[in-house]
Design an enzyme around this catalytic site. Structure first.
Site, PDB file in Angstrom:
ATOM      1  N   CYS A 187       0.837  -1.212   0.000  1.00  0.00           N
ATOM      2  CA  CYS A 187       0.000   0.000   0.000  1.00  0.00           C
ATOM      3  C   CYS A 187       0.867   1.255   0.000  1.00  0.00           C
ATOM      4  CB  CYS A 187      -0.940  -0.013   1.203  1.00  0.00           C
ATOM      5  SG  CYS A 187      -1.987   1.443   1.290  1.00  0.00           S
ATOM      6  N   CYS A 228      -0.424   4.101   2.183  1.00  0.00           N
ATOM      7  CA  CYS A 228      -0.202   3.902   3.628  1.00  0.00           C
ATOM      8  C   CYS A 228       1.269   4.129   3.984  1.00  0.00           C
ATOM      9  CB  CYS A 228      -0.563   2.484   4.064  1.00  0.00           C
ATOM     10  SG  CYS A 228      -2.034   1.819   3.315  1.00  0.00           S
ATOM     11  N   ASP A 229       2.158   3.616   3.187  1.00  0.00           N
ATOM     12  CA  ASP A 229       3.566   3.526   3.613  1.00  0.00           C
ATOM     13  C   ASP A 229       4.551   4.381   2.824  1.00  0.00           C
ATOM     14  OD1 ASP A 229       2.805   1.691   5.560  1.00  0.00           O
ATOM     15  OD2 ASP A 229       2.925   0.024   4.155  1.00  0.00           O
TER      16      ASP A 229
END
Ligand code: NDP
Length: 318
Positions: free
Chosen positions: A138, A141-142
């Site tokens: 992701c 997300c990261d």
């Protein structure tokens, strides 16, 4: 005498942000929800480290901790949370029948499906080893953790193209590994990727190993499947964007889905094609797939289930 079947007003299947949010709303509406966690209690977020984009956590939070908080919040209002998985369903008549762990049948007035989706992985041992330590599925997300660094992303669909351009804004360089000599993504997305200066597209290339040490990922070994030439890319982040599989197999035949298994709900609603069955989170959302959007649709599902029951009670008592 046969054992009496348990009858619940609201059964929630799945324990990600969608399921727990549905549980919080359903419990507060006195629907006495029962929630089955599935095999991965807490869902996909229990497999990530820092979550920095969920509103309300100014300093970020660890994924497993956030899911623990959501669980406690759902319990605080009386949700009956049980460990177990749904092995089959029968939505042919009301009340709906849901079988738990292949043995126990529950009769349900409403069912909220929040079974999520699972990211597809390449299946390499080293990918598993460094998952959460430089390997991620992701970018949204990261990606932030790799600001100013060099990263690689594998995949050639719309997700990979979108995530590559997202990463390109944060990272110094993005290597995009495409296994064929062309993309699957839409023309517009491919155009965008091709015209982003710090994205280098490497065609006909497969990932054979993620390299790393105790600090995390340090590189990726690739193989050109036309020339058989090996190459090592010095990167600290490796993103896998080769698609997701919605966890909806057990509902096949009952619930309308698209060709890839995402549940189809009515427009602006979580209502499925079956009366009293609602779907939320990544099981029905292949576009946004964020914890916060899953929580949002979880809330919608509980409100719609409550309204559905209230309308039914009104008809029965009228
Ligand atoms: P897709 O299934 O469309 O694409 C997956 C990609 O991963 C393909 O290019 C495939 O390669 C590649 N791939 C699969 N396995 C491997 C492997 N083992 N090694 C290397 N590459 C691999 O998934 P997406 O998540 O990209 O998209 C899913 C759906 O969501 C699509 O319909 C897409 O259009 C849609 N979507 C729409 C968006 C938007 O409109 N903004 C944004 C994101 C997704 P190959 O092509 O060779 O098979």
């Amino acid at each position: 005498m046969p054992e009496e079947l348990e009858h619940v007003k609201c059964l929630i299947i799945g324990s990600g942000p969608a399921g727990y949010t549905a549980a919080i709303y359903a419990a507060r509406a006195d629907m006495k929800p029962v929630l089955y966690t599935g095999m991965l209690a807490g869902g996909q977020l229990t497999q990530t480290t820092d979550v920095d984009n969920f509103p309300g956590y100014p300093n970020g939070i660890l994924g497993p901790e956030m899911m623990e908080d959501l669980r406690k919040q759902a319990e605080r209002f009386g949700t009956d949370i049980r460990f177990g998985y749904v092995s089959s369903v029968d939505f042919s008549a009301l009340p709906h029948k849901v079988v738990i762990d292949e043995v126990k049948t529950i009769l349900c007035d409403t069912v909220i499906i929040s079974t999520g989706a699972s990211a597809k992985w390449l299946g390499l041992e080293s990918e598993q080893k460094y998952n959460g330590f430089g390997v991620s599925a992701c970018a949204v997300c990261d990606g932030f953790f790799f600001r100013g660094q060099d990263v690689a992303i594998v995949g050639a669909g719309d997700t990979a193209a979108e995530e590559a351009t997202y990463l390109a804004k944060l990272c110094r360089k993005v290597y995009m590994l495409v296994r064929r000599d062309e993309f699957r993504a839409s023309k517009a997305m491919v155009h965008r990727v091709q015209h982003t200066k710090n994205i280098e597209i490497i065609y006909n290339t497969e990932t054979t190993e993620i390299l790393g040490n105790e600090t995390g990922v340090t590189g990726v070994r690739t193989l050109n499947n036309k020339t058989q030439q090996e190459r090592i890319l010095d990167v600290t982040g490796f993103f896998v964007a080769i698609g997701h599989t919605p966890n909806t197999e057990i509902f096949k035949g009952w619930i309308k889905m698209d060709a890839t298994g995402y549940i189809i709900t009515h427009p602006d609603s979580t209502q499925t094609n079956v009366e009293g069955v609602f779907a939320c989170g990544d099981a029905q959302d292949h576009i946004y797939r964020q914890a916060v959007t899953a929580a949002g649709t979880g809330c919608m599902a509980a409100l719609e289930a409550e309204r559905y029951l209230a309308a039914k009670e009104h008809i029965v008592t009228a």
